[in-house]
Design an enzyme around this catalytic site. Structure first.
Site, mmCIF file in Angstrom:
data_model
loop_
_atom_site.group_PDB
_atom_site.id
_atom_site.type_symbol
_atom_site.label_atom_id
_atom_site.label_comp_id
_atom_site.label_asym_id
_atom_site.label_seq_id
_atom_site.Cartn_x
_atom_site.Cartn_y
_atom_site.Cartn_z
ATOM 1 N N GLU A 1 -21.412 5.084 9.895
ATOM 2 C CA GLU A 1 -21.156 4.010 10.869
ATOM 3 C C GLU A 1 -20.249 4.657 11.910
ATOM 4 O O GLU A 1 -19.120 5.031 11.615
ATOM 5 C CB GLU A 1 -20.506 2.828 10.137
ATOM 6 C CG GLU A 1 -20.433 1.583 10.979
ATOM 7 C CD GLU A 1 -19.106 1.492 11.675
ATOM 8 O OE1 GLU A 1 -18.989 2.101 12.762
ATOM 9 O OE2 GLU A 1 -18.199 0.836 11.153
ATOM 10 N N CYS B 1 -14.070 -0.953 14.753
ATOM 11 C CA CYS B 1 -15.428 -0.567 15.131
ATOM 12 C C CYS B 1 -16.077 -1.664 15.958
ATOM 13 O O CYS B 1 -16.970 -1.406 16.757
ATOM 14 C CB CYS B 1 -16.287 -0.343 13.895
ATOM 15 S SG CYS B 1 -15.543 0.809 12.745
#
Lengths: 501, 501
Positions: B262, B299
């Site tokens: 990710e 994120c």
């Protein structure tokens, strides 16, 4: 009047030619000329697939199911012509083409039924908890199609793993347009199936670019396809060498994409002592039947047979006897036949020939070789697939040696046990090892004959496949072409149709 | 007496040191010495994980659920010490560490409950059809654990995405031993959580190698881990640069393995005209709150805000006003703070500063920049993530320009719509685009705050993640560490426990 190929690509619903040309090399019957592919033609087909996705990716499940059914119907409407061109190009017998056609249309209809049911969408709903601290939003998950998919026709299944095969059927079922790179060993067979899909597109009103078909006999065409920025995933069945090269191209892209490659296997079969005692000679005969079916040109061909050293003489004698009258069989291409002989020579350099293969030209005769587990473990060459009717018998002297051999194997599509009740203790020791090595573990059967079903896995650890989490046969194959999307607090009007209400 | 790190690795149930050493660089409090990793230590941890898998991979679901619950309990038993070392090392406030601990233990318990239910096994059974021609064998499918998994601690979530975070929890739930490479920015926090897992292993009798923990501040340690032949998959949350390097190593292995990375996102937020008219100033305030939370080190930080040009002055004025008293916040590391300033300078070279970031040392202050959609589309630099409290406002002059901007975006973890009923027509045009760009699409919320739930997707097209088919948060994350296996005609005695009967 039979059907004759036009030799054209199908791009955005039009049959087109390019500059390059190649000729087919059929096993029998006339050769034909075909347009060769190019990076430019690949680009046009991918652009058409992307444009089609804007419609096709949002079709209802019933619409796509009807499209898949229509493809099956159009294939059946061309049954005789498909068998005629297919047998000419591949050298496979009529009955095989007929059976493979049945499997192919059955596969299309299975995926139609599968998406009608809708379980594959894996819908999940976490309801809002407004009074929790912090409040939980409304969350809904669904699997959505990923976009245009590239599919490579396989040499050894001109129908079931090619133009309208399992990769194409599962991608179209998911809602992904498909661009097929036809296999040059059966270009006419590919083209007539592309015609069938084209007819189904027109009959059901699907967007023209939902399916494209590019002929090609050069690696550059396939390379351009897997590297095209609009392609989101690749389905491939073929050799380790060719598949790894395409895998590497996919991984090296600026935006990497998954390459679902099924790259082959030697499919170890373990004949345990009780099974040998009960039916050793019959097992030898059955093994040779599985080994030589279709000239051994199956990914699941049982190339490796493991048994106790004391059982080996009887077993191989029965196998050789069963093969005494084995006819020469024509192989799919001259290149495959040459590779078979080279592979047999490679095995013969390390193992004793029980039955020396003796074939010429495009034909193959079976070969049986024998070695010990110790020698097998010392020569990695012996564990590499030989595509064709070649069997290697490996002898063992203890249960521990059987286990050691199993642990040393590369990834496999299948692993098989021949066993009786008295073999259960040894089989239980083998199971954890075999489960990690193979996508399918079977008892008292031979690995050829891959059922198209919900519970099938045709895949396995590398090099059997490049994605151990996936299968290329059975309904689970659709998962390769889906991605989960979460919708948070979206009003009904903005949700995918399958999530509303 | 507080807790003090030993500075050791956990390998095969033993706390060990190696030759290399490094010192932590906490935001406040004392620095400590830590053993550095090495390829040899990685090899020992992977060998122990493989040995453990022979037991752990065949544990019952209830046993593993109890183990996950025990880890949660052991973490809670160390709650104060974890918060103390965690705040020192990361500079994050106490409340954040406490909240993240709650999320981490909640996640472990969620996976425990998830495997107790058993749906994740995706069991399928095609019963034998002995009378069909050819007969169909009995086929049973189940998802099985893949083997040892490598997990990398993330700098920005010292608990929830690190040692016992979502990757570890989902892999252990699946039945896979885990080797964690601790993040050198919070080595003590990693170590105390490793102690908690170690205590849970002893309390529940799990094999010692089920969990290993390697400290390390050099890339060689991570490289050795992802290239180790016994590792079957990798879970990673971090930068695009570092993640792509590890992805490339995984793809280049002789036997490639999946790398579940990710890699970040700019998380576009679209403020549609009706939403602006109804609550523009409030949206500006809420945006800055989401943008600056945790110094923007998420994120899912909403780094890109899109709205109509005529709404931009009002919006940015309200945002600047809301940030007038924003305190300086300490960042996770000196390197991250330096990268934040470099990123802001990169954005500032192409976009106008509405609020110039002005930060020094390890601290960050928010920055707001503004540009037009046309300029955004001409400068790829503007679309690259800046990790920290930096927001870029992009102005549009038509609905078509909004759509064009959306189409040009790279893959994202999230895409957000601020909308009212009158915005529905435009939102409907945006949905098919946003759905293809992001793993999660949300309305009338901000993307920070990722719910751990069944329907969550934390992933998306590259570069948001390296596998658009996977999520690293929520129960679907377990699927990354499973592979389907088909059992054909196997007697009950040889079937996995979950398939018997």
């Amino acid at each position: 009047m039979g059907w004759t190929p036009q030799g054209k690509h199908l791009i955005a619903g039009e049959w087109v030619v390019g500059e390059a040309r190649f000729r087919s090399a059929p096993a029998h019957g006339p050769a034909h000329g075909f347009a060769g592919g190019s990076a430019d033609l690949v680009d046009r087909a991918c652009a058409a697939a992307e444009e089609a996705f804007c419609t096709y990716g949002w079709t209802g499940r019933e619409e796509r199911a009807a499209f898949l059914d229509a493809i099956a119907g159009e294939i059946e409407a061309r049954a005789e012509a498909i068998t005629a061109i297919g047998t000419q190009e591949t050298g496979l017998p009529e009955a095989r083409l007929q059976g493979e056609r049945g499997r192919t249309v059955g596969q299309l209809r299975l995926f139609a039924d599968h998406i009608r049911k809708g379980d594959y969408l894996d819908r999940r709903h976490d309801k809002a908890l407004p009074d929790r601290q912090p409040p939980r939003p409304d969350l809904r998950l669904i699997q959505r199609p990923i976009g245009p998919v590239a599919v490579f026709g396989a040499s050894n299944f001109p129908l079931a793993f090619s133009t309208a095969g399992g990769d194409t059927a599962s991608a179209l079922a998911a809602g992904c347009p498909v661009v097929v790179k036809g296999h040059p060993a059966h270009p006419g067979t590919g083209e007539i199936v592309a015609e069938a899909i084209h007819a189904a597109i027109r009959a059901t009103g699907m967007p023209a670019g939902s399916f494209g078909f590019i002929h090609g006999d050069r690696h550059e065409v396939g390379a351009a396809l897997v590297q095209h920025p609009l392609i989101r995933a690749v389905g491939f069945t073929g050799s380790l060498h060719g598949g790894r090269a395409l895998y590497d191209l996919c991984a090296a892209r600026p935006e990497p994409i998954p390459f679902f490659g099924e790259l082959g296997s030697i499919n170890p079969c373990f004949v345990l002592p009780g099974a040998f005692a009960a039916r050793g000679a019959q097992l030898a005969r059955d093994w040779t039947a599985s080994l030589t079916m279709g000239a051994g040109q199956f990914c699941t061909n049982p190339g490796l047979l493991v048994l106790r050293a004391e059982d080996a003489d009887t077993f191989t004698a029965a196998a050789v006897e069963a093969l005494a009258d084995a006819p020469e069989q024509v192989m799919l291409t001259e290149g495959i036949a040459a590779a078979y002989r080279a592979g047999a020579a490679r095995i013969g350099a390390h193992a004793a020939a029980v039955l020396e293969q003796d074939s010429r030209g495009r034909n193959a005769r079976p070969g049986i070789y024998r070695t010990s587990a110790r020698d097998f473990l010392h020569s990695h060459d012996l564990g590499e697939e030989v595509f064709g009717p070649l069997g290697l018998v490996v002898t063992t002297t203890s249960d521990d040696e059987i286990l050691g051999l199993a642990r040393a194997l590369d990834g496999q599509l299948t692993a098989s046990l021949q066993m009786e009740a008295g073999d259960t203790a040894l089989a239980r020791r083998l199971m954890p090892v075999l489960e990690r090595k193979a996508g399918r573990v079977l008892a008292n059967g031979w690995p050829t004959g891959v059922e198209v079903a919900d519970a099938m896995v045709h895949g396995g650890p590398y090099p059997a496949s490049t994605n151990f989490g996936a299968t290329s046969v059975g309904t689970l194959a659709i998962r390769r072409f889906l991605r989960p999307v979460c919708f948070q607090n979206l009003p009904d009007a903005l949700l995918p149709e399958d999530l509303r209400g």
